[in-house]
Design a protein around this motif. Sequence first.
Motif, PDB file in Angstrom:
ATOM      1  N   MET A   1       0.832  -1.176   0.000  1.00  0.00           N
ATOM      2  CA  MET A   1       0.000   0.000   0.000  1.00  0.00           C
ATOM      3  C   MET A   1       0.886   1.251   0.000  1.00  0.00           C
ATOM      4  SD  MET A   1      -2.183   2.235   2.567  1.00  0.00           S
ATOM      5  CE  MET A   1      -0.965   2.077   3.739  1.00  0.00           C
ATOM      6  N   VAL A   2       0.451   2.235  -0.743  1.00  0.00           N
ATOM      7  CA  VAL A   2       1.153   3.513  -0.806  1.00  0.00           C
ATOM      8  C   VAL A   2       0.173   4.596  -0.387  1.00  0.00           C
ATOM      9  CG1 VAL A   2       2.360   5.152  -2.286  1.00  0.00           C
ATOM     10  CG2 VAL A   2       2.546   2.700  -2.749  1.00  0.00           C
ATOM     11  N   LYS A   3       0.478   5.279   0.689  1.00  0.00           N
ATOM     12  CA  LYS A   3      -0.355   6.392   1.132  1.00  0.00           C
ATOM     13  C   LYS A   3      -0.058   7.587   0.249  1.00  0.00           C
ATOM     14  CE  LYS A   3      -3.282   8.200   3.999  1.00  0.00           C
ATOM     15  NZ  LYS A   3      -4.649   8.059   3.595  1.00  0.00           N
ATOM     16  N   LEU A   4      -1.116   8.213  -0.257  1.00  0.00           N
ATOM     17  CA  LEU A   4      -0.985   9.379  -1.118  1.00  0.00           C
ATOM     18  C   LEU A   4      -1.245  10.650  -0.322  1.00  0.00           C
ATOM     19  CD1 LEU A   4      -2.978   7.999  -4.180  1.00  0.00           C
ATOM     20  CD2 LEU A   4      -0.495   7.977  -3.830  1.00  0.00           C
ATOM     21  N   THR A   5      -0.718  11.745  -0.815  1.00  0.00           N
ATOM     22  CA  THR A   5      -0.971  13.055  -0.221  1.00  0.00           C
ATOM     23  C   THR A   5      -1.964  13.787  -1.114  1.00  0.00           C
ATOM     24  OG1 THR A   5       1.292  13.117   0.626  1.00  0.00           O
ATOM     25  CG2 THR A   5       0.103  15.204   0.522  1.00  0.00           C
ATOM     26  N   PHE A  81       7.510   3.218  -5.850  1.00  0.00           N
ATOM     27  CA  PHE A  81       6.714   4.151  -5.059  1.00  0.00           C
ATOM     28  C   PHE A  81       6.095   3.324  -3.960  1.00  0.00           C
ATOM     29  CE2 PHE A  81       4.522   2.991  -8.889  1.00  0.00           C
ATOM     30  CZ  PHE A  81       3.179   2.787  -8.584  1.00  0.00           C
ATOM     31  N   GLY A  82       6.479   3.680  -2.716  1.00  0.00           N
ATOM     32  CA  GLY A  82       6.080   2.858  -1.576  1.00  0.00           C
ATOM     33  C   GLY A  82       6.655   1.467  -1.731  1.00  0.00           C
ATOM     34  N   ASN A  83       5.804   0.449  -1.527  1.00  0.00           N
ATOM     35  CA  ASN A  83       6.248  -0.937  -1.643  1.00  0.00           C
ATOM     36  C   ASN A  83       6.070  -1.496  -3.054  1.00  0.00           C
ATOM     37  OD1 ASN A  83       3.417  -0.940  -1.528  1.00  0.00           O
ATOM     38  ND2 ASN A  83       3.353  -2.975  -0.615  1.00  0.00           N
ATOM     39  N   ILE A  84       5.784  -0.650  -4.014  1.00  0.00           N
ATOM     40  CA  ILE A  84       5.519  -1.065  -5.386  1.00  0.00           C
ATOM     41  C   ILE A  84       6.731  -0.726  -6.248  1.00  0.00           C
ATOM     42  CG2 ILE A  84       4.025  -0.698  -7.384  1.00  0.00           C
ATOM     43  CD1 ILE A  84       1.844   0.126  -5.250  1.00  0.00           C
ATOM     44  N   SER A  85       7.242  -1.726  -6.968  1.00  0.00           N
ATOM     45  CA  SER A  85       8.418  -1.531  -7.823  1.00  0.00           C
ATOM     46  C   SER A  85       8.139  -2.062  -9.220  1.00  0.00           C
ATOM     47  CB  SER A  85       9.626  -2.277  -7.262  1.00  0.00           C
ATOM     48  OG  SER A  85      10.045  -1.709  -6.063  1.00  0.00           O
ATOM     49  N   ILE A  86       8.730  -1.386 -10.196  1.00  0.00           N
ATOM     50  CA  ILE A  86       8.646  -1.805 -11.585  1.00  0.00           C
ATOM     51  C   ILE A  86      10.067  -1.796 -12.130  1.00  0.00           C
ATOM     52  CG2 ILE A  86       7.595  -1.379 -13.833  1.00  0.00           C
ATOM     53  CD1 ILE A  86       5.624   0.490 -12.277  1.00  0.00           C
ATOM     54  N   ASP A  87      10.488  -2.931 -12.687  1.00  0.00           N
ATOM     55  CA  ASP A  87      11.833  -3.049 -13.234  1.00  0.00           C
ATOM     56  C   ASP A  87      11.845  -2.758 -14.729  1.00  0.00           C
ATOM     57  OD1 ASP A  87      12.923  -3.830 -10.782  1.00  0.00           O
ATOM     58  OD2 ASP A  87      12.448  -5.934 -11.134  1.00  0.00           O
ATOM     59  N   ILE A 125      -2.842   3.891  -2.832  1.00  0.00           N
ATOM     60  CA  ILE A 125      -2.709   2.974  -3.959  1.00  0.00           C
ATOM     61  C   ILE A 125      -2.392   1.610  -3.373  1.00  0.00           C
ATOM     62  CG2 ILE A 125      -1.320   2.334  -5.948  1.00  0.00           C
ATOM     63  CD1 ILE A 125      -0.850   5.236  -6.546  1.00  0.00           C
ATOM     64  N   VAL A 126      -3.094   0.592  -3.854  1.00  0.00           N
ATOM     65  CA  VAL A 126      -2.839  -0.775  -3.396  1.00  0.00           C
ATOM     66  C   VAL A 126      -2.605  -1.665  -4.607  1.00  0.00           C
ATOM     67  CG1 VAL A 126      -4.145  -0.561  -1.233  1.00  0.00           C
ATOM     68  CG2 VAL A 126      -5.305  -1.299  -3.315  1.00  0.00           C
ATOM     69  N   LEU A 127      -1.793  -2.692  -4.396  1.00  0.00           N
ATOM     70  CA  LEU A 127      -1.608  -3.691  -5.434  1.00  0.00           C
ATOM     71  C   LEU A 127      -2.900  -4.489  -5.580  1.00  0.00           C
ATOM     72  CD1 LEU A 127       1.969  -4.963  -4.578  1.00  0.00           C
ATOM     73  CD2 LEU A 127       1.265  -3.840  -6.705  1.00  0.00           C
ATOM     74  N   LYS A 128      -3.293  -4.765  -6.797  1.00  0.00           N
ATOM     75  CA  LYS A 128      -4.539  -5.494  -7.031  1.00  0.00           C
ATOM     76  C   LYS A 128      -4.497  -6.847  -6.331  1.00  0.00           C
ATOM     77  CE  LYS A 128      -7.781  -7.110 -10.331  1.00  0.00           C
ATOM     78  NZ  LYS A 128      -8.257  -7.306 -11.630  1.00  0.00           N
TER      79      LYS A 128
END
Length: 131
Positions: A1-5, A81-87, A125-128
């Motif tokens: 999960m990524v907390k947004l502002t 961004f947060g715990n979400i990564s894209i290589d 934002i959450v991963l599906k």
Amino acid sequence: MVKLTYKNGLLYTNLLLCHDGKEVLVEDIIIDTGAFHTILSPVFLEELDTEVALDDEIVNAYGLGGGICSSLRKRIDKISFGNISIDNVRVDFGEIDPKDRINGLLGLDLLKASKVIIDVVEDKIVLKNDI
């Protein structure tokens, strides 16, 4: 999960760029589902201190008012961004705002590639797969 502002009527997050063993934090990136491609200020490309590669390309983008601006589309090793990564992702580096008030737009390309859901009620934002 990524907390947004949530500020000024927009949702923001931070991005971490990792390329060639270097890291750069890009703060206050606007979440923009209307942007076809993610674009960041070229200042952050300079901070990565990377060279132009053979697979980099110059692309034209069209803004809301119909204006055209060119940017450098470059492959970056990893964006988080947060715990979400894209290589191994291609990101545009170019002028977004002539007054340099905007660091970047997190566009639909990376949002779809990361398989996330934007929760506008709780500004996150959450991963599906995490639902």
